[in-house]
Each structure stands twice: as C-alpha cells, then as structure tokens.
Write an enzyme that holds these catalytic residues in place. Structure first.
Site, PDB file in Angstrom:
ATOM      1  N   ARG A  90       0.852  -1.174  -0.206  1.00 33.81           N
ATOM      2  CA  ARG A  90       0.180  -0.299  -0.157  1.00 33.81           C
ATOM      3  C   ARG A  90       0.913   1.643  -0.100  1.00 33.81           C
ATOM      4  O   ARG A  90       0.259   2.092   0.613  1.00 33.81           O
ATOM      5  CB  ARG A  90      -0.658   0.545   1.232  1.00 33.81           C
ATOM      6  CG  ARG A  90      -0.084  -0.227   2.200  1.00 33.81           C
ATOM      7  CD  ARG A  90      -1.294   0.080   3.323  1.00 33.81           C
ATOM      8  NE  ARG A  90      -0.526  -0.572   4.674  1.00 33.81           N
ATOM      9  CZ  ARG A  90      -1.018   0.236   6.115  1.00 33.81           C
ATOM     10  NH1 ARG A  90      -1.995   0.315   6.582  1.00 33.81           N
ATOM     11  NH2 ARG A  90      -0.741  -0.440   7.018  1.00 33.81           N
ATOM     12  N   ASP A 244      10.935  -6.857   7.522  1.00 35.32           N
ATOM     13  CA  ASP A 244      10.204  -5.845   6.354  1.00 35.32           C
ATOM     14  C   ASP A 244       9.938  -4.849   7.421  1.00 35.32           C
ATOM     15  O   ASP A 244      10.070  -3.696   5.895  1.00 35.32           O
ATOM     16  CB  ASP A 244       8.750  -6.476   5.599  1.00 35.32           C
ATOM     17  CG  ASP A 244       7.597  -6.584   6.538  1.00 35.32           C
ATOM     18  OD1 ASP A 244       7.909  -7.769   7.401  1.00 35.32           O
ATOM     19  OD2 ASP A 244       6.374  -5.926   6.229  1.00 35.32           O
TER      20      ASP A 244
HETATM   21  P1  AMP Z   1       3.122  -4.505   7.954  1.00 35.95           P
HETATM   22  O1  AMP Z   1       2.941  -4.983   9.488  1.00 35.95           O
HETATM   23  O2  AMP Z   1       1.895  -2.925   8.535  1.00 35.95           O
HETATM   24  O3  AMP Z   1       4.744  -3.630   8.156  1.00 35.95           O
HETATM   25  O4  AMP Z   1       2.083  -4.399   6.843  1.00 35.95           O
HETATM   26  C1  AMP Z   1       2.829  -5.774   5.966  1.00 35.95           C
HETATM   27  C2  AMP Z   1       3.147  -6.111   4.673  1.00 35.95           C
HETATM   28  O5  AMP Z   1       1.649  -5.594   4.287  1.00 35.95           O
HETATM   29  C3  AMP Z   1       3.396  -4.673   4.354  1.00 35.95           C
HETATM   30  O6  AMP Z   1       4.063  -5.168   2.626  1.00 35.95           O
HETATM   31  C4  AMP Z   1       2.081  -3.488   3.545  1.00 35.95           C
HETATM   32  O7  AMP Z   1       2.283  -2.638   1.817  1.00 35.95           O
HETATM   33  C5  AMP Z   1       1.362  -4.444   3.932  1.00 35.95           C
HETATM   34  N1  AMP Z   1      -0.379  -4.590   3.727  1.00 35.95           N
HETATM   35  C6  AMP Z   1      -0.631  -4.206   5.570  1.00 35.95           C
HETATM   36  N2  AMP Z   1      -1.766  -3.204   5.386  1.00 35.95           N
HETATM   37  C7  AMP Z   1      -1.886  -3.142   3.666  1.00 35.95           C
HETATM   38  C8  AMP Z   1      -3.417  -2.853   3.567  1.00 35.95           C
HETATM   39  N3  AMP Z   1      -4.280  -2.273   3.987  1.00 35.95           N
HETATM   40  N4  AMP Z   1      -3.184  -2.855   1.950  1.00 35.95           N
HETATM   41  C9  AMP Z   1      -2.342  -3.745   1.552  1.00 35.95           C
HETATM   42  N5  AMP Z   1      -1.251  -3.602   2.032  1.00 35.95           N
HETATM   43  C10 AMP Z   1      -0.973  -3.643   3.103  1.00 35.95           C
HETATM   44 MG    MG Z   2       5.657  -2.598   7.218  1.00 30.75          MG
END
Ligand code: AMP
Ligand code: MG
Length: 488
Positions: A90, A244
């Site tokens: 996103r 990540d």
């Molecule tokens: P995070 O745990 O927020 O670091 O997210 C892990 C992965 O999931 C990252 O690659 C984000 O881009 C993806 N991600 C998190 N929330 C969303 C969302 N609402 N839509 C698409 N991808 C998401």
């Molecule tokens: Mg992230």
C-alpha cells in the site's frame, strides 16, 4: 535516491488510486522545507496541486521524477516466521525530490497487496505522521512525515473508518526484507544490484573497502545497533520489529502500534496483538540483532561470489558478532548522558541498572523521572529530593540517590552545566498514546487543530515550553491503558 533496480521482478510501475474529495489533515513545515515546498500562512502549500499530489490523485506534471510511480517488492519474517512475499502492498513511491524519496502510504492497491485494500485509516496515518516528526525532533533517525491527507472514503478495519494518505520522506526506503526477498529467490544478480545501489547512494565509504559488501553489512549492523539504543534511551517501543519493517539505512520506519513508555515497565508490550511479547521493550535490542542475522543470511550469496561458502559465512558471522558491542557502547553512552555523567566509570552501569530496576518496581514515569533528575544539586541532602516520593522502596532509593550524588561529586559536576546538558538529552515532551488518541478523536470530528498543536510541541521536545507543561504529564489513570493493535 530512487529505487532504481531494473526489471519486472523488482518493482511494479503503478500510479496511486485516487481518493474522493481529499482534504488536508496535517503537514509538517520542517519536512516541507526539506523538499522546498512553499507554505501559506495557514501552513498548507501555496500551490493547490499539492493537495492532489499528496492525496495520490494527480502526478506532478512537468517533473520527470514523479511521472513513474512504483511499488517495490520485498519479503520478510513476521513474528519470527518466514512470511514470503509481502510488499509494498500500500506504499507507492512517487519519486525523488531534494535527495529524498517521496512515498505515499495508503495510496491504493499494488500487485503486492495480497488480501489488503491498499488503504490506511486516518487514525494510523496521524500516528505515523506525528511520531515520525517527534522522533526526528528527538534526534533519532527516522523516515519523515510530510503530510496527511484525508478523505471520507470508508475503510473497514475492526469498525468502519475513513481513509487517509500519509506522505513520507526518506533518503531510501530499502529494508532488510528487500534483501531477504532476492536471497529467497536465489537471485544473486538482483541482490548485488541492490547492495551496489545502497553503497553508491548511501554508504559511499564502503566502496573503497576491500570487501564492500561485507563493509555494507557491518555498517547496517552498526547503524541498527545505535538506533535501537536510541529507542531504549527515550523509552520508544516500535511494536512490530518484523524484518520487513527494518530499514537498511538504520532509520525508524513503519510506525504502527508503537508506544512510548509512560510508567517504566521493562517488559512493556505496546502492541496489543503481540501476545507473547516478542517485541516488548526489553527485547528490542535482541530482536534487532535477530533481524541483522536475517540480513546476514541474505548476504551470504553476495559474499560467496568472492569467497568459499564457509568463508563467506564465517565473515558474516564475525561481523554480526559485533552487534552486541555496538549496541552496548551506544546504550551506555546514552544512559550515562541521561544521568549527566561526563566521565565513564565501570560502576556507572550498575548505577544505571539499579535506577531502572527501582523505576520498574515502582512503575515510575520514564520520561518525567529522567527530566526531573536534571534539577538535582550535588549538595542536595537526599531527604530533600522529592523525586523519591515516586518509589515504593524508600531505603533502596535513598541509597541510590546518595550513591548518585557521590558519583556526580566524583567528577566535580557543575550543577548549572549538568542541568543544561541533561535537559538536552532527556526530553520533556514525547508522543504519549493518550495525547495522540486525543488528537485523533478530534480529527475524526474534522477538527485538526490538536494535531497541529501537538506537532508544534513535539518539534521542541527538549525545551521547557512552560505554557505547554500539561502535555508533559503522565496519562491520567483512566487513559493509561490506551490499547493499540496492528490494524492500520
Ligand atoms: P505491516 O505489518 O504494516 O508492516 O505490513 C506488512 C505488509 O503488508 C506490507 O508489505 C504492507 O504493505 C502490507 N499491508 C499492510 N496493510 C495493507 C493493506 N491495508 N493493504 C495492502 N497491503 C497492506
Ligand atoms: Mg511494514
């Protein structure tokens, strides 16, 4: 500088998806200044096109930088488990501006979105924006929060919320997960391209080393160790230290369910979804080390280009082995400074640890206690020190203060000089969850004034700002347990 890996397996060229009727929620004057963005007296850009650009509704015409937005691919370990391909699900990189990459988080789906909707909610965007700017002002390396643009577009999380786009800036958003991605595919050519890009753009000093890739690994480890020591020193818990979410530049990135400690609890867990406490405050250094081990694994094929496999592994193992020393050195220097010590004695570590243990046992407010220490006089009688009132075990804390005063006297510490020095490293203002929550609740009613006010205060965390002292207060009891989950 822009992520310039070539090839379809590294990026997706994709424009942001528009949001209906965008409106300004917040903008950071100092971040805007970094990229030469001129603001009106109302604090928002003179050129109205920026609202559309930072909403993801329009590309900046006439600049080649912003005409090819991309999403990059990365993989990673989540909560210690290999999760395969993850992002950017996103976040869309618009391009380069003034040496910074400009990225929009919540700008719509990409081919890496998996089950996600590509959006971010207003609540989490405000938190990321405010904390980025607060961390920068604290002197902690971080991506910057340029702006938040809102829309009434509904976004469903646990309940129905509304969408927002947070524009963030960093010299690079490359993560440990980018390396892990190409390593997992055994794509050594891409790995090398990525490592060489980082060296060229961000670690030029490594290029002259006889083993540039090893030097790069060591530098990333050194920066990450220092970063996590800085977090510990201000009581910052990141909340989701998945690989990540670990920057290859040693920046704090991806603010989610983070939290600053209010009362000190060594094993505080800020992320409501982290039941096992993997990312608790006291585990952060160890977890950063673990993430560097993930990075080391990803670097093996790179080093194996010029060394036998065993030798490549040995070199990386040795480099990784230095993490603890880097961390300890930074942590000790930071905590000595927090106590106002200008010389180093071996017994200082015990002195610091005894204080932290006593703070933990009595759940003393981390920020206010350290700030308060700066007011002591080396000649103060222990009985006159009112900070002692916060500790349950009186004989123990009396002894600690007595020892601390002796220690200050041992280096002939000057009260006036030390007070100033301590106030320069012990913030008065941090982004406490209850303050962020208050600003968010007002913003959800379309009143964005509290965000602007908080930002202004947090931009000067070490200044007294007597008129804003109420913002330095520990949370009122009923707000002490604001729970923050992973949902964003
Ligand atoms: P995070 O745990 O927020 O670091 O997210 C892990 C992965 O999931 C990252 O690659 C984000 O881009 C993806 N991600 C998190 N929330 C969303 C969302 N609402 N839509 C698409 N991808 C998401
Ligand atoms: Mg992230």
């Amino acid at each position: 500088m822009a992520f310039t890996l070539s090839g379809d397996d590294a990026i997706q060229e994709i424009s942001p998806t528009s949001i209906p009727e965008p409106y300004w929620v917040a903008i950071s004057t100092s971040a805007a200044k970094m990229i030469g963005l001129e603001l009106n007296a109302d604090g928002f850009p003179q050129n109205e096109v920026w609202l559309q650009v930072l909403a993801g509704n329009q590309l900046l015409a006439g600049t080649h930088h912003f005409s090819n937005p991309i999403a990059t691919v990365y993989s990673g370990h989540q909560f210690g488990v290999w999760a395969g391909q993850l992002g950017d699900g996103r976040a869309i990189l618009l391009g380069d501006i003034a040496g910074q990459e400009l990225q929009l988080k919540g700008a719509g789906k990409t081919r890496y979105s998996r089950m996600g909707d590509g959006r971010a909610v207003l609540r989490s965007s405000i938190r990321e924006f405010l904390c980025s700017e607060a961390m920068h002002a604290l002197g902690i390396p971080t991506s910057r929060g340029l702006s938040v643009v809102g829309s009434d577009l509904p976004v469903f999380r646990e309940t129905m919320e509304t969408a927002a786009v947070c524009a963030r800036l960093a010299p690079s958003f490359v993560r440990v997960g980018h390396f892990e991605h190409f390593a997992s595919l055994q794509n050594t050519a891409r790995l090398k391209e990525l490592a060489d890009l980082l060296i060229r753009e961000h670690y030029p000093e490594c290029s002259t080393n006889k083993n540039p890739h090893l030097a790069l690994f060591e530098s990333i480890c050194a920066r990450s160790a220092k970063l996590v020591a800085q977090w510990q020193a201000v009581g910052f818990c990141h909340g989701v230290l998945n690989s990540d979410n670990i920057s290859a530049l040693g920046l704090t990135i991806d603010y989610g369910p983070f939290g600053f400690l209010d009362h000190f609890q060594i094993d505080h867990i800020c992320n409501h979804s982290d039941q096992g406490g993997r990312y608790a405050y006291h585990r952060q250094p160890q977890i950063m080390h673990w993430n560097m081990a993930c990075l080391a694994s990803a670097f093996i094929p790179l080093l194996a280009m010029n060394h036998a496999d065993e030798e490549a592994q040995e070199l990386l193992r040795n480099a990784l082995g230095q993490f603890s020393a880097f961390y300890t050195q930074s942590w000790q220097a930071l905590f000595r400074a927090k106590l106002g010590l200008s010389t180093a004695q071996d017994s200082d570590i015990e002195l610091i640890e005894r204080l932290l243990q006593a703070m933990h046992d009595s759940r003393v407010d981390f920020t206010n206690l350290f700030r308060g220490l700066s007011q002591l006089k080396t000649t103060s009688p222990v009985e006159s020190i009112t900070l002692r009132d916060q500790f349950i075990d009186r004989p123990l804390i009396n002894q600690w203060f007595a020892d601390y005063l002796v220690r200050l006297q041992s280096e002939a510490s000057n009260d006036i000089v030390r007070t100033q020095r301590m106030n320069d490293v012990n913030p008065k203002y941090i982004l406490r969850n209850y303050l962020a929550q208050h600003a968010i609740e007002k913003a959800q009613q379309k009143d964005f004034s509290e965000i602007a006010k908080l930002l202004k205060i947090l931009e000067h965390p070490y200044a007294e700002q007597y008129e804003n002292s109420e913002y330095a207060a520990a949370p009122p009891l009923d707000l002490a347990a604001v729970e923050v989950s992973c949902s964003s």
